[in-house]
Scaffold this active site. Sequence first.
Site, PDB file in Angstrom:
ATOM      1  N   LYS A 268      71.650  36.705  35.534  1.00 31.51           N
ATOM      2  CA  LYS A 268      71.391  36.055  36.823  1.00 31.51           C
ATOM      3  C   LYS A 268      71.828  34.602  36.844  1.00 31.51           C
ATOM      4  O   LYS A 268      72.232  34.085  37.884  1.00 31.51           O
ATOM      5  CB  LYS A 268      69.912  36.162  37.192  1.00 31.51           C
ATOM      6  CG  LYS A 268      69.549  37.575  37.638  1.00 31.51           C
ATOM      7  CD  LYS A 268      68.175  37.658  38.247  1.00 31.51           C
ATOM      8  CE  LYS A 268      67.876  39.067  38.709  1.00 31.51           C
ATOM      9  NZ  LYS A 268      66.498  39.443  38.556  1.00 31.51           N
TER      10      LYS A 268
ATOM     11  N   LYS B  44      73.774  49.817  36.006  1.00 31.56           N
ATOM     12  CA  LYS B  44      72.549  50.514  36.435  1.00 31.56           C
ATOM     13  C   LYS B  44      72.388  50.448  37.951  1.00 31.56           C
ATOM     14  O   LYS B  44      72.861  49.502  38.595  1.00 31.56           O
ATOM     15  CB  LYS B  44      71.322  49.973  35.696  1.00 31.56           C
ATOM     16  CG  LYS B  44      70.841  48.667  36.196  1.00 31.56           C
ATOM     17  CD  LYS B  44      69.500  48.264  35.632  1.00 31.56           C
ATOM     18  CE  LYS B  44      69.227  46.909  36.261  1.00 31.56           C
ATOM     19  NZ  LYS B  44      67.954  46.393  36.309  1.00 31.56           N
TER      20      LYS B  44
ATOM     21  N   LYS C 272      68.797  47.355  43.307  1.00 33.54           N
ATOM     22  CA  LYS C 272      68.368  47.179  44.696  1.00 33.54           C
ATOM     23  C   LYS C 272      69.366  46.329  45.463  1.00 33.54           C
ATOM     24  O   LYS C 272      69.440  46.407  46.682  1.00 33.54           O
ATOM     25  CB  LYS C 272      67.017  46.463  44.728  1.00 33.54           C
ATOM     26  CG  LYS C 272      65.865  47.219  44.101  1.00 33.54           C
ATOM     27  CD  LYS C 272      64.664  46.273  43.951  1.00 33.54           C
ATOM     28  CE  LYS C 272      63.501  46.918  43.250  1.00 33.54           C
ATOM     29  NZ  LYS C 272      62.520  45.936  42.783  1.00 33.54           N
TER      30      LYS C 272
HETATM   31  P1  TYM Z   1      61.836  45.906  39.240  1.00 36.10           P
HETATM   32  O1  TYM Z   1      61.105  45.597  40.497  1.00 36.10           O
HETATM   33  O2  TYM Z   1      63.240  45.429  39.096  1.00 36.10           O
HETATM   34  O3  TYM Z   1      61.869  47.460  38.998  1.00 36.10           O
HETATM   35  C1  TYM Z   1      60.694  48.255  39.062  1.00 36.10           C
HETATM   36  C2  TYM Z   1      60.723  49.306  37.985  1.00 36.10           C
HETATM   37  O4  TYM Z   1      61.888  50.139  38.135  1.00 36.10           O
HETATM   38  C3  TYM Z   1      62.582  50.235  36.897  1.00 36.10           C
HETATM   39  N1  TYM Z   1      64.026  50.364  37.185  1.00 36.10           N
HETATM   40  C4  TYM Z   1      64.779  51.393  36.788  1.00 36.10           C
HETATM   41  N2  TYM Z   1      64.499  52.499  36.076  1.00 36.10           N
HETATM   42  C5  TYM Z   1      65.503  53.371  35.857  1.00 36.10           C
HETATM   43  N3  TYM Z   1      66.777  53.193  36.316  1.00 36.10           N
HETATM   44  C6  TYM Z   1      67.099  52.096  37.035  1.00 36.10           C
HETATM   45  N4  TYM Z   1      68.333  51.933  37.495  1.00 36.10           N
HETATM   46  C7  TYM Z   1      66.087  51.130  37.302  1.00 36.10           C
HETATM   47  N5  TYM Z   1      66.058  49.954  37.970  1.00 36.10           N
HETATM   48  C8  TYM Z   1      64.799  49.503  37.887  1.00 36.10           C
HETATM   49  C9  TYM Z   1      62.265  48.945  36.181  1.00 36.10           C
HETATM   50  O5  TYM Z   1      62.438  49.081  34.789  1.00 36.10           O
HETATM   51  C10 TYM Z   1      60.825  48.720  36.562  1.00 36.10           C
HETATM   52  O6  TYM Z   1      59.962  49.441  35.711  1.00 36.10           O
HETATM   53  N6  TYM Z   1      60.161  42.680  35.799  1.00 36.10           N
HETATM   54  C11 TYM Z   1      59.830  43.887  36.530  1.00 36.10           C
HETATM   55  C12 TYM Z   1      58.572  43.793  37.350  1.00 36.10           C
HETATM   56  C13 TYM Z   1      57.356  43.355  36.587  1.00 36.10           C
HETATM   57  C14 TYM Z   1      56.604  44.142  35.686  1.00 36.10           C
HETATM   58  C15 TYM Z   1      55.538  43.309  35.273  1.00 36.10           C
HETATM   59  C16 TYM Z   1      56.740  45.434  35.184  1.00 36.10           C
HETATM   60  C17 TYM Z   1      56.754  42.145  36.683  1.00 36.10           C
HETATM   61  N7  TYM Z   1      55.646  42.114  35.892  1.00 36.10           N
HETATM   62  C18 TYM Z   1      54.576  43.764  34.349  1.00 36.10           C
HETATM   63  C19 TYM Z   1      55.779  45.882  34.273  1.00 36.10           C
HETATM   64  C20 TYM Z   1      54.721  45.055  33.862  1.00 36.10           C
HETATM   65  C21 TYM Z   1      60.966  44.187  37.514  1.00 36.10           C
HETATM   66  O7  TYM Z   1      61.712  43.330  37.910  1.00 36.10           O
HETATM   67  O8  TYM Z   1      60.984  45.446  37.989  1.00 36.10           O
END
Ligand code: TYM
Length: 327
Positions: free
Chosen positions: A111, A193, A196
Amino acid sequence: MKRVFSGVQPTGNIHIGNYLGALKQFVELQDENECIYCIVDEHAITVPQDPKELKKHILDVAALYMAIGIDPKKSIVFVQSSVSGHAELGWVLNCAANTGELFRMTPFKAKSQGKQSVGAGLLTYPVLMAADILLYDTDIVPVGNDQKQHIELTRDLAIRVNAKYGKDTFVVPDGRFMKSGARIMALDDPTSKMSKSAPNDHSRISLLDEPSKIKKSIMRATTDSDGIVKFDIENKPGVSNLLSIYSAFTGKTVEELEAEYDGHGYGDFKKDLVEVTVNALAPIKERYNEIRESQELIDALKDGAERADAIARKTMERVRDRFGLGL
Ligand code: TYM
């Protein structure tokens, strides 16, 4: 009972990668564990956000949580900024983290792209994530593969703090990853991957996409020219990704699917995958529309915030005491 915590950022376009990698696990875990599911709005502001859009997206994600089957009576569902302990523990953990380990995080590198003008929040993002997890004495964190490095950092911070301030300051958590679905790739480019924010809408299938859009995205998904439905990440990343999606939605193994489509071309395979995907997402969309504007949703989030706060306060008392903060 084990304690489970996970979170999703409130941005638009929650897609089948998020669902198959993470959200599906949230539902599976809620019957046998004490689950806490968060909408991480403080993480979202590490990049510029339109305040009105952000507020809308918080409720969008909350409604999606309920729509996929998270029951706010069984699980705690809440918005991160409603519980002040996240930011507070984030600060304490910032003082335990090293800048070097934060600069090494892959999402930060991607990023910031070497620029120094990016917000400091992008750098300390994983520390806030560690705070989210450690605040609730979490045992299990269901996430997609892309969060592995962040989970490792969380473990490192917990172990480091425990070594200095007492071994039961924090519970050291484990990540939980799906066999099929932990890393769903972009449909138009199976080497990156599914995300969003990718500009091509056909790179992803969003949970609320119309059947006609789902059909278009899958039918035009990148494959290869050999026409054999076989899992081979190296040489057939597109077909392998579609097989993972198919497997994750149906519970059939990749081997079973390979046998089922032996002798068939990609046309049949993709057509069936369209049907599988449309059928899996239809009830989610229906429930989402019922709940999105409801008072029930707001009430669940308020109740969730109170229950989360009660746990967070106890942890923060312990942390302040261990670190020698306050009177
Ligand atoms: P975020 O909002 O980007 O994504 C939410 C969840 O979706 C999973 N994910 C995927 N899994 C499989 N294939 C993909 N292409 C894919 N893209 C996203 C992510 O691994 C995630 O589980 N940092 C985290 C949010 C967060 C969090 C936390 C998670 C903040 N605090 C504490 C767990 C515990 C995030 O940006 O997820």
